[in-house]
Design a protein around this motif. Structure first.
Motif, mmCIF file in Angstrom:
data_model
loop_
_atom_site.group_PDB
_atom_site.id
_atom_site.type_symbol
_atom_site.label_atom_id
_atom_site.label_comp_id
_atom_site.label_asym_id
_atom_site.label_seq_id
_atom_site.Cartn_x
_atom_site.Cartn_y
_atom_site.Cartn_z
ATOM 1 N N ALA A 110 0.836 -1.204 0.000
ATOM 2 C CA ALA A 110 0.000 0.000 0.000
ATOM 3 C C ALA A 110 0.867 1.247 0.000
ATOM 4 O O ALA A 110 0.593 2.209 -0.730
ATOM 5 N N LEU A 111 1.915 1.227 0.800
ATOM 6 C CA LEU A 111 2.807 2.374 0.923
ATOM 7 C C LEU A 111 3.485 2.680 -0.417
ATOM 8 O O LEU A 111 3.664 3.849 -0.774
ATOM 9 N N ALA A 112 3.834 1.650 -1.156
ATOM 10 C CA ALA A 112 4.506 1.832 -2.437
ATOM 11 C C ALA A 112 3.611 2.540 -3.454
ATOM 12 O O ALA A 112 4.108 3.183 -4.378
ATOM 13 N N LEU A 113 2.304 2.448 -3.287
ATOM 14 C CA LEU A 113 1.367 3.055 -4.233
ATOM 15 C C LEU A 113 1.040 4.507 -3.914
ATOM 16 O O LEU A 113 0.513 5.219 -4.759
ATOM 17 N N GLY A 114 1.315 4.936 -2.688
ATOM 18 C CA GLY A 114 0.867 6.250 -2.243
ATOM 19 C C GLY A 114 1.824 7.385 -2.582
ATOM 20 O O GLY A 114 3.020 7.187 -2.760
ATOM 21 N N SER A 115 1.250 8.583 -2.637
ATOM 22 C CA SER A 115 2.057 9.799 -2.777
ATOM 23 C C SER A 115 2.666 10.111 -1.412
ATOM 24 O O SER A 115 2.377 9.438 -0.425
ATOM 25 N N ASP A 116 3.490 11.148 -1.336
ATOM 26 C CA ASP A 116 4.117 11.499 -0.059
ATOM 27 C C ASP A 116 3.071 11.810 1.010
ATOM 28 O O ASP A 116 3.198 11.374 2.157
ATOM 29 N N ARG A 117 2.042 12.557 0.652
ATOM 30 C CA ARG A 117 0.986 12.894 1.607
ATOM 31 C C ARG A 117 0.233 11.630 2.033
ATOM 32 O O ARG A 117 -0.032 11.418 3.219
ATOM 33 N N GLU A 118 -0.081 10.776 1.073
ATOM 34 C CA GLU A 118 -0.785 9.531 1.378
ATOM 35 C C GLU A 118 0.064 8.607 2.249
ATOM 36 O O GLU A 118 -0.474 7.913 3.120
ATOM 37 N N LYS A 119 1.366 8.611 2.044
ATOM 38 C CA LYS A 119 2.253 7.775 2.857
ATOM 39 C C LYS A 119 2.190 8.191 4.320
ATOM 40 O O LYS A 119 2.158 7.341 5.211
ATOM 41 N N MET A 120 2.163 9.502 4.568
ATOM 42 C CA MET A 120 2.047 9.984 5.949
ATOM 43 C C MET A 120 0.709 9.542 6.555
ATOM 44 O O MET A 120 0.651 9.091 7.698
ATOM 45 N N GLU A 121 -0.360 9.671 5.775
ATOM 46 C CA GLU A 121 -1.686 9.255 6.244
ATOM 47 C C GLU A 121 -1.731 7.755 6.507
ATOM 48 O O GLU A 121 -2.332 7.305 7.482
ATOM 49 N N LEU A 122 -1.092 6.983 5.633
ATOM 50 C CA LEU A 122 -1.063 5.524 5.802
ATOM 51 C C LEU A 122 -0.308 5.125 7.064
ATOM 52 O O LEU A 122 -0.740 4.228 7.793
ATOM 53 N N LYS A 123 0.813 5.793 7.330
ATOM 54 C CA LYS A 123 1.587 5.479 8.528
ATOM 55 C C LYS A 123 0.792 5.795 9.789
ATOM 56 O O LYS A 123 0.829 5.029 10.761
ATOM 57 N N THR A 124 0.049 6.885 9.762
ATOM 58 C CA THR A 124 -0.816 7.226 10.896
ATOM 59 C C THR A 124 -1.917 6.182 11.042
ATOM 60 O O THR A 124 -2.225 5.747 12.153
ATOM 61 N N ALA A 125 -2.498 5.784 9.922
ATOM 62 C CA ALA A 125 -3.554 4.764 9.958
ATOM 63 C C ALA A 125 -3.020 3.447 10.509
ATOM 64 O O ALA A 125 -3.708 2.766 11.289
ATOM 65 N N LEU A 126 -1.801 3.074 10.139
ATOM 66 C CA LEU A 126 -1.213 1.824 10.632
ATOM 67 C C LEU A 126 -1.032 1.872 12.146
ATOM 68 O O LEU A 126 -1.361 0.910 12.845
#
Length: 193
Positions: A110-126
């Motif tokens: 999932a992280l590999a697919l995200g933009s920089d902003r999305e990566k931050m959101e994904l890490k928070t979600a995790l």
């Protein structure tokens, strides 16, 4: 010879499948939806079947199976946003099922697919997924399971200093309640108490 439980379904559309599911028990639904996946159905119907099957597994607390269905659903998605959303849901199921290695592997996809902003959101979600599951275990007095999640969280580079201290505090309490005196004092010493 084809057994009745292996026979492809005759319904082809989402509406027909939904109609057929009405009144079925969970295990009959599981069998029917698994057969539907092996039947010649279109892309959108297959996505619907995967999501419904994940939902039925979740209701039966079969989280690892739900995770598998969500992972497959993510892989057949056509947009990055939907892939990321389904991968994150699969991560949630794998964490709830206790398979943190697979959860991390899927999270990396999932992280590999995200933009920089999305990566931050994904890490928070995790972090939230792990933290929420640890709270569920703590509330249910499943201390050993909660301990495993908090120990896992300590290895996450996404935690800031305050979050790390909170996790360590939770771990100290769990170590004490579980009678893990050596781990309790090692952690206490590491925190400077």
């Amino acid at each position: 010879m084809v057994y009745p439980g292996e026979k492809p379904i005759i319904e082809k559309s989402r509406g027909e499948i939904e109609q057929k599911l009405k009144g079925m028990g969970d295990y009959v639904k599981m069998n029917y939806l698994q057969r539907a996946l092996k039947s010649p159905i279109d892309f959108d119907t297959k996505k619907f079947v995967l999501l419904r099957l994940a939902e039925v597994y979740e209701q039966s607390k079969m989280y690892l199976e739900s995770g598998k269905m969500m992972k497959v659903a993510a892989e057949i998605n056509t947009t990055f946003k939907d892939k990321i959303k389904d991968y994150l849901k699969a991560v949630d199921f794998y964490v709830r099922g206790g398979d943190y290695t697979e959860a991390d592997r899927i999270f990396a996809q999932a992280l590999a697919l995200g933009s920089d902003r999305e990566k931050m959101e994904l890490k928070t979600a995790l972090k939230n997924i792990y933290y929420n599951q640890a709270k569920v275990y703590s509330t249910a007095n499943k201390r050993n399971y909660a301990k495993k999640i908090y120990e896992k969280m300590l290895t996450m580079p996404e935690l800031n200093v305050q979050e790390k201290k909170d996790v360590q505090g939770q771990l100290m309490q769990l170590y004490e309640k579980l009678g893990m005196i050596r781990e309790y004092y090692n952690l206490k010493r590491g925190l400077g108490y």
